[in-house]
Design an enzyme around this catalytic site. Structure first.
Site, PDB file in Angstrom:
ATOM      1  N   CYS A 146      34.595  36.255  38.434  1.00 17.09           N
ATOM      2  CA  CYS A 146      35.444  35.420  37.590  1.00 17.09           C
ATOM      3  C   CYS A 146      36.178  34.370  38.411  1.00 17.09           C
ATOM      4  CB  CYS A 146      36.446  36.302  36.842  1.00 17.09           C
ATOM      5  SG  CYS A 146      37.596  35.360  35.841  1.00 17.09           S
ATOM      6  N   CYS A 204      39.829  33.799  37.380  1.00 16.64           N
ATOM      7  CA  CYS A 204      40.768  34.839  37.826  1.00 16.64           C
ATOM      8  C   CYS A 204      41.057  34.721  39.320  1.00 16.64           C
ATOM      9  CB  CYS A 204      40.194  36.234  37.594  1.00 16.64           C
ATOM     10  SG  CYS A 204      39.379  36.472  36.031  1.00 16.64           S
ATOM     11  N   ASP A 205      40.036  34.488  40.120  1.00 16.90           N
ATOM     12  CA  ASP A 205      40.164  34.654  41.574  1.00 16.90           C
ATOM     13  C   ASP A 205      40.038  33.371  42.385  1.00 16.90           C
ATOM     14  OD1 ASP A 205      40.351  37.391  41.086  1.00 16.90           O
ATOM     15  OD2 ASP A 205      38.182  37.650  41.138  1.00 16.90           O
TER      16      ASP A 205
END
Ligand code: NAP
Length: 311
Positions: A137, A140-141
């Site tokens: 992701c 997200c990261d």
């Protein structure tokens, strides 16, 4: 939860675009649906930074923001959203029994919108370095990789979209693809190829992800020449497709060989009263708009099903 609250007309499993759209329609039909969010509130769409192809948002809309708007609209008409996850279902008789982390529900109808999860490469190092360089992701990261070197695996729309997103942070993004032709659509291909931070390595697969405290490199293998090489990188983002989250229904609902729930044009599954929508039942389109449309259709049909019983 009191026992009255657990006896419902319609239970919806999953809070992605399909589930929340089903909830909106069911709530407007005055069925007082209960929606169990599952672990990922908003589904996969909520992890997407910008959605540019959902009509009504000419400048794009954040995935999480769109999910919040869907939820607000569903709740406005009477949906009860529970932050809970189903872990067992019994569809052998009605009312259907659904056991969750927090309790148990009995429901006259069920709409399954449990979505899909990213497929793993299944190479050494992938599990052990998860969260320490390995990610599925970018939204997200991605921010953890400021001025770092990352690789992206895959040649589809997801890989290219996420690779382009990662160029906001990373110093370089190398897309490793197993063929010499991309599967992604032409707009994303053009954008990726024109981006100065993106390079491609063609006809190549990852055979191992290496590192101790954190990821340090990937082992690559050219599938045409068999040549192996080591590529130093701080992160690897894997986008090689998805698998449906339908294990809960194995042996109870008819599925195809990949685990996608078989639903007809009316979103009806093999069990009367159980409907399926979105990526749990859709290996073909996987768009926010198609999932939302399927969710609405499932709720309309479920409403008809319940009405036919009461006359
Ligand atoms: P996808 O289209 O199935 O692409 C998966 C990619 O991963 C392919 O390029 C495939 O290679 C590669 N791959 C599969 N298994 C692999 C393995 N074991 N090792 C290495 N590479 C592997 O998946 P997706 O990109 O997630 O897209 C899924 C659907 O969602 C598509 O319909 C797509 O159009 C849609 N989507 C749309 C948007 C958008 O419209 N903005 C954004 C994201 C996704 P091959 O090409 O060789 O098969």
């Amino acid at each position: 939860m009191t026992s009255n609250e657990n006896r419902v007309k319609m239970l919806i499993l999953g809070s992605g675009p399909a589930g929340l759209s089903a909830a909106l329609y069911a709530a407007r039909a005055e069925l007082a649906p209960v929606l169990l969010t599952g672990a990922q509130l908003g589904g996969q769409a909520a992890l997407t930074y910008t959605i540019e192809n959902y009509p009504g948002f000419p400048d794009g809309v954040g995935g999480a923001q769109l999910g919040e708007l869907f939820q607000k609209q569903a709740e406005h008409f009477g949906t009860r959203v529970e932050f809970d996850t189903a872990n067992k279902v019994d569809l052998s008789a009605r009312p259907f029994k659904v056991t969750t982390d927090a309790g148990e529900y009995l429901s006259d109808s069920l709409i399954v919108t449990t979505g899909a999860s990213p497929i793993h490469l299944n190479v050494p190092g992938e599990d052990t370095l998860l969260g320490r360089g390995v990610s599925y992701c970018a939204t997200c990261d991605g921010a953890f990789f400021k001025d770092k070197k990352v690789v992206v695996i895959g040649g589809g729309d997801s890989a290219l979209e996420e690779a382009i997103f990662l160029t906001r942070y990373a110093s370089s993004v190398t897309i490793v693809h197993r063929r010499d032709e991309l599967r992604a659509g032409p707009i994303l291909q053009k954008r990726a190829k024109e981006n100065p931070k993106i390079q491609f390595i063609w006809n190549t697969v990852v055979t191992e992800i290496r590192g101790s405290a954190k990821m340090e490199s990937v082992q690559l293998k050219n599938v045409q020449t068999g040549e192996e090489s080591t590529f130093a990188a701080d992160g690897i983002f894997i986008f090689i497709g998805h698998t449906p989250n339908t294990q809960l229904f194995e042996g109870q609902l008819k599925m195809d060989s990949h685990g996608y729930i078989e639903a007809d044009m009316l979103m009806q599954t093999s069990v009367p009263g159980v409907f399926a929508a979105g990526e749990a039942a859709d290996p073909h389109f996987r768009q926010v708009i198609t999932s939302a449309g399927m969710g609405a259709a499932a709720a309309i049909q479920a409403t008809r099903f319940l009405e036919a019983e009461t006359g």
